[in-house]
Scaffold this motif. Structure first.
Motif, PDB file in Angstrom:
ATOM      1  N   GLU A  42      -0.374  14.917 -11.169  1.00 44.48           N
ATOM      2  CA  GLU A  42      -0.734  15.100 -12.576  1.00 44.48           C
ATOM      3  C   GLU A  42      -2.132  15.715 -12.706  1.00 44.48           C
ATOM      4  O   GLU A  42      -2.381  16.566 -13.568  1.00 44.48           O
ATOM      5  N   ALA A  43      -3.058  15.294 -11.817  1.00 43.09           N
ATOM      6  CA  ALA A  43      -4.417  15.850 -11.874  1.00 43.09           C
ATOM      7  C   ALA A  43      -4.448  17.324 -11.470  1.00 43.09           C
ATOM      8  O   ALA A  43      -5.217  18.128 -12.019  1.00 43.09           O
ATOM      9  N   LEU A  44      -3.597  17.700 -10.524  1.00 44.08           N
ATOM     10  CA  LEU A  44      -3.579  19.094 -10.060  1.00 44.08           C
ATOM     11  C   LEU A  44      -2.932  20.036 -11.079  1.00 44.08           C
ATOM     12  O   LEU A  44      -3.073  21.262 -10.973  1.00 44.08           O
ATOM     13  N   GLN A  45      -2.180  19.449 -12.027  1.00 51.78           N
ATOM     14  CA  GLN A  45      -1.546  20.309 -13.024  1.00 51.78           C
ATOM     15  C   GLN A  45      -2.609  21.060 -13.844  1.00 51.78           C
ATOM     16  O   GLN A  45      -2.409  22.194 -14.271  1.00 51.78           O
ATOM     17  N   GLY A  46      -3.728  20.385 -14.084  1.00 52.13           N
ATOM     18  CA  GLY A  46      -4.776  21.029 -14.888  1.00 52.13           C
ATOM     19  C   GLY A  46      -5.795  21.803 -14.058  1.00 52.13           C
ATOM     20  O   GLY A  46      -6.718  22.397 -14.612  1.00 52.13           O
ATOM     21  N   ALA A  47      -5.655  21.778 -12.731  1.00 55.43           N
ATOM     22  CA  ALA A  47      -6.610  22.507 -11.871  1.00 55.43           C
ATOM     23  C   ALA A  47      -6.243  23.986 -11.803  1.00 55.43           C
ATOM     24  O   ALA A  47      -5.072  24.357 -11.884  1.00 55.43           O
ATOM     25  N   SER A  48      -7.277  24.835 -11.644  1.00 53.17           N
ATOM     26  CA  SER A  48      -7.053  26.297 -11.560  1.00 53.17           C
ATOM     27  C   SER A  48      -6.856  26.683 -10.103  1.00 53.17           C
ATOM     28  O   SER A  48      -7.798  26.896  -9.351  1.00 53.17           O
ATOM     29  N   LEU A  49      -5.629  26.682  -9.696  1.00 52.40           N
ATOM     30  CA  LEU A  49      -5.260  27.057  -8.325  1.00 52.40           C
ATOM     31  C   LEU A  49      -4.351  28.267  -8.393  1.00 52.40           C
ATOM     32  O   LEU A  49      -3.535  28.407  -9.325  1.00 52.40           O
ATOM     33  N   ASP A  50      -4.499  29.103  -7.353  1.00 53.77           N
ATOM     34  CA  ASP A  50      -3.584  30.250  -7.314  1.00 53.77           C
ATOM     35  C   ASP A  50      -2.189  29.750  -6.979  1.00 53.77           C
ATOM     36  O   ASP A  50      -1.984  28.631  -6.508  1.00 53.77           O
ATOM     37  N   GLY A  51      -1.213  30.598  -7.193  1.00 56.68           N
ATOM     38  CA  GLY A  51       0.188  30.202  -7.038  1.00 56.68           C
ATOM     39  C   GLY A  51       0.526  29.748  -5.641  1.00 56.68           C
ATOM     40  O   GLY A  51       1.237  28.755  -5.432  1.00 56.68           O
ATOM     41  N   GLU A  52       0.044  30.453  -4.626  1.00 62.39           N
ATOM     42  CA  GLU A  52       0.386  30.096  -3.236  1.00 62.39           C
ATOM     43  C   GLU A  52      -0.217  28.743  -2.880  1.00 62.39           C
ATOM     44  O   GLU A  52       0.455  27.901  -2.262  1.00 62.39           O
ATOM     45  N   THR A  53      -1.497  28.523  -3.286  1.00 62.31           N
ATOM     46  CA  THR A  53      -2.140  27.235  -2.972  1.00 62.31           C
ATOM     47  C   THR A  53      -1.453  26.095  -3.704  1.00 62.31           C
ATOM     48  O   THR A  53      -1.235  25.006  -3.158  1.00 62.31           O
ATOM     49  N   LYS A  54      -1.062  26.358  -4.938  1.00 58.35           N
ATOM     50  CA  LYS A  54      -0.402  25.307  -5.711  1.00 58.35           C
ATOM     51  C   LYS A  54       0.931  24.929  -5.106  1.00 58.35           C
ATOM     52  O   LYS A  54       1.295  23.750  -5.001  1.00 58.35           O
ATOM     53  N   GLU A  55       1.702  25.936  -4.666  1.00 60.41           N
ATOM     54  CA  GLU A  55       2.995  25.642  -4.034  1.00 60.41           C
ATOM     55  C   GLU A  55       2.796  24.862  -2.748  1.00 60.41           C
ATOM     56  O   GLU A  55       3.556  23.938  -2.422  1.00 60.41           O
ATOM     57  N   GLU A  56       1.733  25.255  -1.974  1.00 64.52           N
ATOM     58  CA  GLU A  56       1.484  24.557  -0.701  1.00 64.52           C
ATOM     59  C   GLU A  56       1.103  23.100  -0.963  1.00 64.52           C
ATOM     60  O   GLU A  56       1.561  22.183  -0.266  1.00 64.52           O
ATOM     61  N   VAL A  57       0.263  22.853  -2.005  1.00 63.91           N
ATOM     62  CA  VAL A  57      -0.126  21.476  -2.330  1.00 63.91           C
ATOM     63  C   VAL A  57       1.081  20.668  -2.772  1.00 63.91           C
ATOM     64  O   VAL A  57       1.290  19.510  -2.379  1.00 63.91           O
ATOM     65  N   GLU A  58       1.937  21.272  -3.639  1.00 63.08           N
ATOM     66  CA  GLU A  58       3.128  20.554  -4.105  1.00 63.08           C
ATOM     67  C   GLU A  58       4.059  20.229  -2.947  1.00 63.08           C
ATOM     68  O   GLU A  58       4.673  19.155  -2.879  1.00 63.08           O
ATOM     69  N   GLU A  59       4.177  21.195  -1.983  1.00 62.95           N
ATOM     70  CA  GLU A  59       5.044  20.938  -0.833  1.00 62.95           C
ATOM     71  C   GLU A  59       4.499  19.786   0.011  1.00 62.95           C
ATOM     72  O   GLU A  59       5.243  18.892   0.442  1.00 62.95           O
ATOM     73  N   PHE A  79       0.819  -1.209   0.000  1.00 59.88           N
ATOM     74  CA  PHE A  79       0.000   0.000   0.000  1.00 59.88           C
ATOM     75  C   PHE A  79       0.858   1.267   0.000  1.00 59.88           C
ATOM     76  O   PHE A  79       0.448   2.311  -0.521  1.00 59.88           O
ATOM     77  N   SER A  80       2.058   1.206   0.575  1.00 59.52           N
ATOM     78  CA  SER A  80       2.956   2.363   0.506  1.00 59.52           C
ATOM     79  C   SER A  80       3.362   2.624  -0.931  1.00 59.52           C
ATOM     80  O   SER A  80       3.387   3.772  -1.395  1.00 59.52           O
ATOM     81  N   ALA A  81       3.713   1.528  -1.650  1.00 55.43           N
ATOM     82  CA  ALA A  81       4.091   1.703  -3.050  1.00 55.43           C
ATOM     83  C   ALA A  81       2.911   2.225  -3.867  1.00 55.43           C
ATOM     84  O   ALA A  81       3.064   3.112  -4.724  1.00 55.43           O
ATOM     85  N   VAL A  82       1.714   1.675  -3.600  1.00 55.33           N
ATOM     86  CA  VAL A  82       0.528   2.137  -4.336  1.00 55.33           C
ATOM     87  C   VAL A  82       0.228   3.599  -4.003  1.00 55.33           C
ATOM     88  O   VAL A  82      -0.121   4.411  -4.878  1.00 55.33           O
ATOM     89  N   SER A  83       0.399   3.989  -2.720  1.00 56.38           N
ATOM     90  CA  SER A  83       0.133   5.379  -2.330  1.00 56.38           C
ATOM     91  C   SER A  83       1.097   6.328  -3.020  1.00 56.38           C
ATOM     92  O   SER A  83       0.733   7.442  -3.406  1.00 56.38           O
ATOM     93  N   THR A  84       2.358   5.896  -3.192  1.00 56.04           N
ATOM     94  CA  THR A  84       3.327   6.740  -3.912  1.00 56.04           C
ATOM     95  C   THR A  84       2.855   6.974  -5.344  1.00 56.04           C
ATOM     96  O   THR A  84       2.941   8.096  -5.876  1.00 56.04           O
ATOM     97  N   GLU A  85       2.357   5.909  -5.965  1.00 57.75           N
ATOM     98  CA  GLU A  85       1.857   6.068  -7.333  1.00 57.75           C
ATOM     99  C   GLU A  85       0.626   6.979  -7.366  1.00 57.75           C
ATOM    100  O   GLU A  85       0.465   7.790  -8.289  1.00 57.75           O
ATOM    101  N   LEU A  86      -0.244   6.874  -6.348  1.00 61.37           N
ATOM    102  CA  LEU A  86      -1.435   7.733  -6.289  1.00 61.37           C
ATOM    103  C   LEU A  86      -1.051   9.209  -6.138  1.00 61.37           C
ATOM    104  O   LEU A  86      -1.705  10.105  -6.690  1.00 61.37           O
ATOM    105  N   ILE A  87       0.026   9.483  -5.382  1.00 62.00           N
ATOM    106  CA  ILE A  87       0.482  10.874  -5.228  1.00 62.00           C
ATOM    107  C   ILE A  87       0.939  11.420  -6.575  1.00 62.00           C
ATOM    108  O   ILE A  87       0.671  12.578  -6.930  1.00 62.00           O
ATOM    109  N   ASP A  88       1.664  10.541  -7.331  1.00 62.30           N
ATOM    110  CA  ASP A  88       2.083  10.985  -8.669  1.00 62.30           C
ATOM    111  C   ASP A  88       0.858  11.298  -9.535  1.00 62.30           C
ATOM    112  O   ASP A  88       0.829  12.305 -10.269  1.00 62.30           O
ATOM    113  N   GLU A  89      -0.155  10.431  -9.444  1.00 64.48           N
ATOM    114  CA  GLU A  89      -1.372  10.694 -10.222  1.00 64.48           C
ATOM    115  C   GLU A  89      -2.083  11.964  -9.737  1.00 64.48           C
ATOM    116  O   GLU A  89      -2.636  12.736 -10.534  1.00 64.48           O
ATOM    117  N   LEU A  90      -2.054  12.214  -8.402  1.00 66.39           N
ATOM    118  CA  LEU A  90      -2.665  13.435  -7.852  1.00 66.39           C
ATOM    119  C   LEU A  90      -1.965  14.687  -8.378  1.00 66.39           C
ATOM    120  O   LEU A  90      -2.606  15.679  -8.746  1.00 66.39           O
TER     121      LEU A  90
END
Length: 682
Positions: free
Chosen positions: A456-473, A443-454
Motif C-alpha cells: 500500500e505504501a509503494l502505491q504512492g511512491a514514484s517508481l518506474d514501471g520496471e522497478t515497480k513490477e520487480e518490487v511487486e514480484e 511473526f509470519s502472520a504479522v510479516s504477511t500483514e506488513l507486506i500488505d502495508e508495504l
C-alpha cells in the motif's frame, strides 16, 4: 499282617542262629521295644483323644452358652422393638388423624365444620374418646365426646394449661397416663395447627390397645412384657392390677439402666431381677414419640433349660467318647506296633545298602502304603545311580532356560521403562518446541500483514514501471513464502499438540458406561464438527445398536476420543470420494454394536475412498498420514490403537477395499483386566 524277607538277601543269610547275650531264648530283640511302643501308643492316643474331647467339649459349652444367651437376648430385643414400633405407630396414626382437625382457621362460620370434623374423627378413630378444640387465645371453642355431652363455645380458659402451651411451643404434646374409673388407661394428645390462627386440638386417647399388645406378647411359658413411663411408672402390664396400683418400677436395675443410659447399657445388664425378685433375662426398646420404654422378661431357669439339657447330653457323649478312646487306643496300638517293627527291620537292611530288599506288609492302611513307599524308594535308589548324571544335565538345562526367560523378562522391563522415559521426553520436547513455534506462526502472520502495508505504501511512491513490477514480484514471492511458513507452522503446531496428547497419562477413571450412548454422542459431535468445517457436507448416518449392549467398563473420555477419530476419518473419506464421484453417489456411514458374551464389538463403516494395502500396513504408526498438510498429523489412529489395545485390553482391526469402503472393528472386554485398572499411557 505279615513280614516276609527274601531268603536270598545277604541279611537273611547272615541272621544269627543264637540269641544275643542278655536276651532270653525264644525272644527277639524287638520284644522290649514292642512293649515300650505298645504302652506309649496307648497312653499317647488316650491322652490326645481325651484332651481333644475335653477341649472341644469346653469350647462347645462356652460358645454354645454365649450363642444361646445372645440368641435369647436378640429374640427378646426383637419382640420388644416390634411391640414398641406397634405402640409408636398406634400413637402416630392418631396424631396424623388429629392433624386434619387443625387445618381450618377460626372464624364465625367454621364451628359447624369443625364439629363435623370432630365427629368424623371419633367415628374413624375408636381410641379417641373426646376431642376439644381451642382457639389461638387458649379458649375452648368446641368439645365432642363419647362419654359426655358435646359443648360449643364453652369459653374455658386453657391458655396456661400445659397441653395448650406445650402444643403451641412444640406442635405436639403427649400428656401423662391417667386412669378413668380406675380401670382404663388414658393419655392426652394435643396438636397445634400449622397456622397461628388454627388453634390446638386436644384428644383424650384410650390406651387399652397398648394393654392388649402387651398382654398378647408371648415370651416363653412364664415370661411377659410391660411398658414403663419416663419417670419409671408402670404404664402397661399383663397384670392390670399392677398398673392400677400405679406401680413404681424405677427400683429395678434394668429400668434404671434403660432410663439412664439407653439400650446400649441395658445390653450389658441382660440378666436382672423382676418385681418378685426372680432372676430374669431382660431386653428393652424405646417408644420414641412418647419417651416410654418397652421391656421383655424371661425367667433365667426357663431360658437356660434347653442349655442345661444340652450340657447333660454333651457330658454323657464326652464320657462315652472317652471310654471308646481307651478301647480304640488299645486296639490301634496293637495293630500299629507289629507293622512298625517290620518296617524298622526292613529299613535297616535298605539303609545298609541292600536296595533289592522288599518289605511285605498287608494291613490295608497307611502302614502298608509306607512299606510300599520304602519298596519304591529302593527301586528309585537303584535307578538313580544309573541316570543321576542325565538328571543333573536335564536340571541344568532347565535352569539355563529359566535364566534365559528371566533375562528376556528383564529386557522387556527395561524396554518398557525406556518407552515410559521416551513418552516423558516427547512431552518435554513438545513443550519446549511449542513456544518458539508460536513465535514463528505469529511473526509470519504479522510479516504477511506488513507486506500488505508495504504494497500500500509503494502505491504512492514514484517508481518506474520496471522497478515497480520487480518490487511487486518480490513482495508477492515473499508473501507466498510467508503463507507457506504459516501453513506448515500450523501443521507443526497440530503435531506438537497431538504429541502432548499422545504422551500424557490416561485421564479420568474407568467406570461402567452405556456404550450405545457414547457412540451416539460421538456421531452427533463428529457430524456437527464436519458441518462446521465443510458447510455443504451431507452424509447419511445409519445406526445398528444392539439393545443388549448395556454397560461396559471403560474410560469414557478416551473411548469417545477413539470413536470421534474413526467417525471423523470416515466423514473425510466420504467427502473426498464425493468430490470425484458422480452425482448419484451418496456418502454413508454406519455405526453398529453387537454383544459377544463377555465382550462387545463396535463397527464403524464408511463408503469412502478406502485404504490401499501399502497404507494399511502403516496406518497405526505415529505421525503417518496420507492427508495433505494442515489436515492431519498422523497421531489419531496411533492414539486410538493405544487407547483400545493398551489401555482397555481390547482389539482394533480394519477391513477395507480401495474405492469402496472402510470398516473399523473394535472389540472391548466388558470388564477390564486387573492390570488395566490404573489407566495405561495413551
Amino acid at each position: 499282617m505279615s513280614l516276609s524277607l527274601h531268603p536270598d538277601t545277604p541279611q537273611a543269610r547272615t541272621l544269627p542262629s543264637a540269641a544275643p547275650d542278655g536276651v532270653a531264648s525264644g525272644t527277639t530283640p524287638g520284644q522290649g521295644i514292642r512293649s515300650r511302643l505298645f504302652t506309649k501308643y496307648v497312653a499317647l492316643f488316650v491322652a490326645v483323644v481325651a484332651i481333644a474331647l475335653l477341649a472341644n467339649g469346653l469350647f462347645e459349652v462356652f460358645f454354645y452358652y454365649r450363642e444361646h444367651k445372645a440368641a435369647l437376648i436378640r429374640v427378646q430385643h426383637e419382640q420388644a422393638e416390634a411391640a414398641a414400633a406397634k405402640i409408636g405407630q398406634f400413637v402416630k396414626e392418631i396424631e396424623s388423624q388429629l392433624g386434619w382437625t387443625t387445618q381450618l382457621p377460626w372464624s364465625a362460620g367454621s364451628i359447624e365444620q369443625r364439629r363435623f370434623d370432630g365427629l368424623r374423627l371419633l367415628r374413624q378413630v375408636p381410641a379417641v374418646t373426646e376431642l376439644a378444640q381451642v382457639d389461638a387465645t387458649g379458649r375452648e371453642r368446641l368439645r365432642v365426646s363419647r362419654l359426655a355431652m358435646d359443648a360449643i363455645d364453652s369459653g374455658i380458659d386453657l391458655s396456661d394449661d400445659p397441653k395448650f402451651t406445650e402444643a403451641v411451643a412444640h406442635k405436639v404434646f403427649y400428656g401423662p397416663v391417667y386412669f378413668r374409673r380406675e380401670s382404663e388407661p388414658y393419655m392426652t394428645l394435643a396438636q397445634a395447627g400449622s397456622r397461628k390462627d388454627a388453634g390446638v386440638s386436644i384428644a383424650e386417647v384410650n390406651l387399652k390397645l397398648i394393654w392388649d399388645v402387651v398382654s398378647q406378647i408371648k415370651v416363653g411359658e412364664h415370661g411377659h412384657a410391660y411398658v414403663v413411663g419416663p419417670e419409671g411408672r408402670l404404664i402397661a402390664h399383663p397384670d392390670i392390677s399392677l398398673v392400677l396400683r400405679n406401680t413404681d418400677m424405677s427400683g429395678l436395675t434394668q429400668v434404671r439402666a434403660a432410663l439412664a443410659g439407653g439400650s446400649a447399657t441395658l445390653d450389658a445388664l441382660s440378666e436382672a431381677r423382676n418385681l418378685q425378685g426372680q432372676k430374669v433375662l431382660t431386653a428393652s426398646a424405646p417408644i420414641a414419640p412418647l419417651h416410654w420404654t418397652m421391656f421383655v422378661e424371661l425367667p433365667v431357669e426357663e431360658a437356660y433349660a434347653a442349655l442345661y439339657a444340652a450340657l447333660e447330653r454333651l457330658a454323657f457323649v464326652l464320657l462315652a467318647a472317652s471310654i471308646f478312646a481307651v478301647l480304640a487306643g488299645i486296639f490301634l496300638a496293637r495293630r500299629m506296633v507289629g507293622p512298625i517293627q517290620a518296617l524298622r527291620s526292613g529299613a535297616e537292611r535298605i539303609g545298609s545298602g541292600d536296595f533289592s530288599q522288599r518289605i511285605s506288609i498287608r494291613t490295608g492302611d497307611e502302614l502298608e502304603g509306607l512299606a510300599d513307599q520304602f519298596n519304591h524308594m529302593g527301586e528309585r535308589l537303584q535307578e538313580s545311580y544309573a541316570d543321576l548324571e542325565n538328571k543333573v544335565e536335564q536340571r541344568t538345562a532347565e535352569l539355563r532356560q529359566s535364566l534365559n526367560d528371566l533375562r528376556t523378562a528383564q529386557d522387556r522391563l527395561i524396554q518398557t521403562e525406556k518407552l515410559a522415559s521416551l513418552g516423558q521426553l516427547t512431552a518435554g520436547i513438545a513443550h519446549e518446541i511449542k513456544n518458539p513455534l508460536n513465535f514463528v506462526n505469529n511473526f509470519s502472520a504479522v510479516s504477511t500483514e506488513l507486506i500488505d502495508e508495504l504494497n500500500e505504501a509503494l502505491q504512492g511512491a514514484s517508481l518506474d514501471g520496471e522497478t515497480k513490477e520487480e518490487v511487486e514480484e518480490l513482495t508477492g514471492m515473499l508473501k507466498s513464502n510467508l503463507e507457506k511458513v504459516v501453513q506448515h507452522g500450523k501443521r507443526a503446531d497440530s503435531i506438537v499438540r497431538n504429541m502432548l496428547l499422545h504422551s500424557r497419562e490416561g485421564s479420568g477413571e474407568h467406570r461402567p458406561s452405556d456404550i450405545n450412548a457414547i457412540l451416539e454422542e460421538s456421531l452427533n459431535l463428529a457430524y456437527h464438527g464436519a458441518r462446521v468445517e465443510r458447510p455443504g457436507f451431507n452424509v447419511t448416518i445409519e445406526r445398528g445398536f444392539d439393545p443388549a449392549a448395556g454397560m461396559v467398563d471403560v474410560y469414557p473420555q478416551e473411548i469417545t476420543r477413539v470413536f470421534l477419530n474413526l467417525i471423523s476419518n470416515g466423514f473425510y473419506a466420504t467427502a473426498k470420494r464425493k468430490e470425484t464421484a458422480a452425482d448419484a453417489f451418496e456418502p454413508t456411514l454406519r455405526a453398529a454394536t453387537k454383544t459377544l458374551g463377555d465382550k462387545l464389538e463396535i463397527r464403524i463403516r464408511d463408503n469412502g475412498t478406502g485404504i490401499p494395502s501399502e497404507v494399511r500396513e502403516k496406518m497405526f504408526n505415529p505421525f503417518f498420514t496420507t492427508k495433505p498438510a494442515g489436515e492431519g498429523t498422523g497421531l489419531g489412529l496411533s492414539m486410538s490403537h493405544d487407547i483400545v489395545v493398551n489401555q482397555h485390553g481390547g482389539t482394533i482391526d480394519v477391513n477395507t477395499e480401495p474405492g469402496v469402503f472402510t470398516e473399523f472393528i473394535i472389540t472391548l472386554p466388558r470388564m477390564m483386566a486387573a492390570g488395566d485398572t490404573s489407566g495405561g499411557k495413551t
